[in-house]
Design an enzyme around this catalytic site. Structure first.
Site, short mmCIF file in Angstrom:
data_model
loop_
_atom_site.label_atom_id
_atom_site.label_comp_id
_atom_site.label_asym_id
_atom_site.label_seq_id
_atom_site.Cartn_x
_atom_site.Cartn_y
_atom_site.Cartn_z
N SER A 154 0.82 -1.21 0.00
CA SER A 154 0.00 0.00 0.00
C SER A 154 0.85 1.25 0.00
O SER A 154 0.34 2.34 -0.28
CB SER A 154 -0.85 0.05 1.28
OG SER A 154 -1.77 -0.99 1.31
N HIS A 164 -0.61 -2.38 -7.30
CA HIS A 164 -1.42 -2.05 -6.12
C HIS A 164 -2.91 -2.07 -6.46
O HIS A 164 -3.44 -1.14 -7.06
CB HIS A 164 -0.99 -0.67 -5.58
CG HIS A 164 -1.69 -0.27 -4.33
ND1 HIS A 164 -1.95 1.05 -4.01
CD2 HIS A 164 -2.19 -1.00 -3.30
CE1 HIS A 164 -2.57 1.10 -2.85
NE2 HIS A 164 -2.74 -0.12 -2.40
N GLU A 166 -2.96 0.63 -9.31
CA GLU A 166 -1.84 1.58 -9.40
C GLU A 166 -0.60 0.78 -9.74
O GLU A 166 -0.32 -0.23 -9.08
CB GLU A 166 -1.60 2.23 -8.03
CG GLU A 166 -2.30 3.52 -7.78
CD GLU A 166 -1.86 4.18 -6.46
OE1 GLU A 166 -1.68 5.38 -6.44
OE2 GLU A 166 -1.72 3.47 -5.45
N ASN A 171 -2.89 6.15 -1.30
CA ASN A 171 -2.83 6.23 0.16
C ASN A 171 -2.24 7.53 0.68
O ASN A 171 -2.45 7.89 1.83
CB ASN A 171 -2.09 5.02 0.71
CG ASN A 171 -3.01 3.82 0.70
OD1 ASN A 171 -4.17 3.92 1.12
ND2 ASN A 171 -2.54 2.69 0.18
#
Ligand code: CAA
Ligand code: NAD
Length: 283
Positions: free
Chosen positions: A119, A140, A152, A190
Site C-alpha cells: 500500500s 497495487h 496503481e 494512500n
C-alpha cells in the site's frame, strides 16, 4: 511476454481477491500462505462469491468451475518456480516482504516478474533485496479487488519498460484500469486517502463526534460509499497504521503523524473487521 502461470502470496483479503480475478482471467493461479487452513478458507470464500455471481447471472456455472479449477492451494513458495508473475500481498512490513522477495529471487525463473501489492512501501527498496530489480514492480490493487476498477502501477528506480508494459497488459486483461505512479511513499491512493482517514480518527480522539456521525458526514455530505472510520475498519487498522508510519517517515512531515488512538487500537488488537472489533463491532 505472455503471463499464464502466477502465484499470489498471502491469502488474506487482498491476496484472495487478486487470486480470484487472476483465476477468472484464465491464469493458473497458486494461492500461497503460511498454512493450508488459511488458504482453504480463502478458496471457500472465493467459491461463495462466485456462487453468488452465478445466482445473479453475472457468470455461468462453467465459468465458476473453470475459475475454481485454476486455483491451486500452496504453502511452499517453491511452487513459484514455473510462474511468469508473482504478486506478493502479505503484511505491510518491509522486513517481512524483503525476506519473501529475496527467497523468490532464488526460486523463480529469470524471466519471472515479481510484483508487490504494498500500500505504501518503496518498490525500489523491495527490489534491492533481489538480483532482478528491473523485474520488480508495484501492482497495487484496491479492496475489494473483484469490485474496484483501479490498479496503481509503481515503477521502482530500476523497473524496466518491458516489465511495466507486461504488468500494464496484465492489469487490462484482469479488467482493471492501470494508472502509472512514481515510487513515492503511499503512491497517490494512500497519500490522499489515509490523511483523510487519520483526520477522521483525530476527530473521534478529540471527541468532536461519534464514529457514526463522523461517517455519516462523509457518506451523506460527500457521497462516499463508506465513512472513513468504517473504511479504516474494512482496510484493517494495522494496515492503516503501517501506511501512516511510512508516510510520516518518508516525508518527515508532521501532517502525516498517526493519531495516538489508532496506535492504541492496534496495540489492543482491535484491527477492524478482520479481528471483529475496530471503530465498530463485527460478528
Ligand atoms: N469481495 C468481493 N466482492 C465484494 C466484497 C468483497 N469483500 N464486498 C462486497 N462485494 C461486492 C458484493 O458482492 C456486491 O456485488 P453485486 O453487486 O454483484 O452483488 C457489491 O460488491 C456491492 O456490495 P454490497 O451491495 O454488499 O455493499 P455496498 O453497495 O455497500 O458495496 C463496497 C460494498 C463495494 C465495498 C462499497 O462499500 C465501497 O465501494 N466501499 C469503498 C471501498 C474503497 O474505498 N476501497 C478502497 C480501499 S483503500 C485500498 O484498497 C488501498 C489500500 O492500499 C488500503
Ligand atoms: P491480511 O492481514 O488480510 O492478509 C495477509 C496474509 O498474508 C495473511 O493471511 C497472512 O497469513 C499472510 N502472510 C503473512 N506472511 C506471509 C508469508 N511470509 N508467506 C505467505 N503468507 C504470509 O492483509 P491484507 O489486507 O490482505 O493486506 C496485504 C497487503 O496488501 C499489505 O501489503 C497491504 O498494505 C496491501 N493492501 C491492503 C489493502 C486493504 O484494503 N487491506 C488494499 C491494498 C493493498
Amino acid at each position: 511476454m505472455s503471463i499464464q502461470t502466477v502465484m499470489v502470496i498471502g491469502a488474506g483479503q487482498m491476496g484472495g481477491g487478486i487470486a480470484q480475478v487472476m483465476a477468472q482471467a484464465g491464469r493458473k493461479t497458486y494461492l500461497n500462505d503460511v498454512n493450508m487452513d488459511i488458504v482453504k478458507a480463502r478458496i471457500a470464500f472465493i467459491e461463495k462469491l462466485l456462487t453468488k455471481d452465478v445466482t445473479k447471472g453475472k457468470i455461468t456455472e462453467e465459468q465458476k468451475t473453470a475459475a475454481l479449477a485454476n486455483l491451486i492451494p500452496s504453502v511452499d513458495q517453491k511452487d513459484a518456480a514455473d510462474c511468469d508473475l508473482v504478486v506478493e500481498a502479505i503484511v505491510e512490513n518491509m522486513d517481512v516482504k524483503a525476506k519473501v522477495f529475496s527467497n523468490l529471487d532464488q526460486i523463480c525463473k529469470p524471466s519471472c516478474i515479481l510484483a508487490s501489492n504494498t500500500s505504501s512501501l518503496p518498490i525500489t527498496e523491495i527490489a534491492a533485496h533481489t538480483k532482478r530489480p528491473d523485474k520488480v514492480i508495484g501492482m497495487h490493487f484496491m479492496n475489494p479487488v473483484p469490485v474496484m476498477k483501479l490498479v496503481e502501477l509503481i515503477r521502482g528506480l530500476a523497473t524496466s519498460d518491458e516489465t511495466f508494459e507486461a504488468v500494464r497488459a496484465e492489469g487490462l486483461a484482469l479488467g482493471k484500469t492501470p494508472v502509472e505512479v512514481r515510487d513515492v511513499p503511499g503512491f497517490i491512493s494512500n497519500r490522499v486517502l489515509q490523511v483523510m482517514i487519520n483526520e477522521a480518527i483525530y476527530c473521534l480522539y478529540e471527541g468532536v463526534a461519534s464514529p457514526e456521525d463522523i461517517d455519516t458526514v462523509m457518506k451523506l455530505g460527500m457521497n462516499h460509499p463508506m465513512g472513513p472510520l468504517q473504511l479504516a475498519d474494512f482496510i484493517g487498522l494495522d494496515t492503516v497504521l503501517a501506511i501512516m508510519e511510512t508516510l510520516y517517515d518518508g516525508y518527515a512531515d508532521c501532517k502525516y503523524r498517526p493519531c495516538p488512538l489508532l496506535r492504541q487500537y492496534v496495540k489492543a488488537g482491535w484491527l477492524g473487521k478482520k479481528s471483529g472489533r475496530g471503530f465498530y463491532q463485527y460478528d
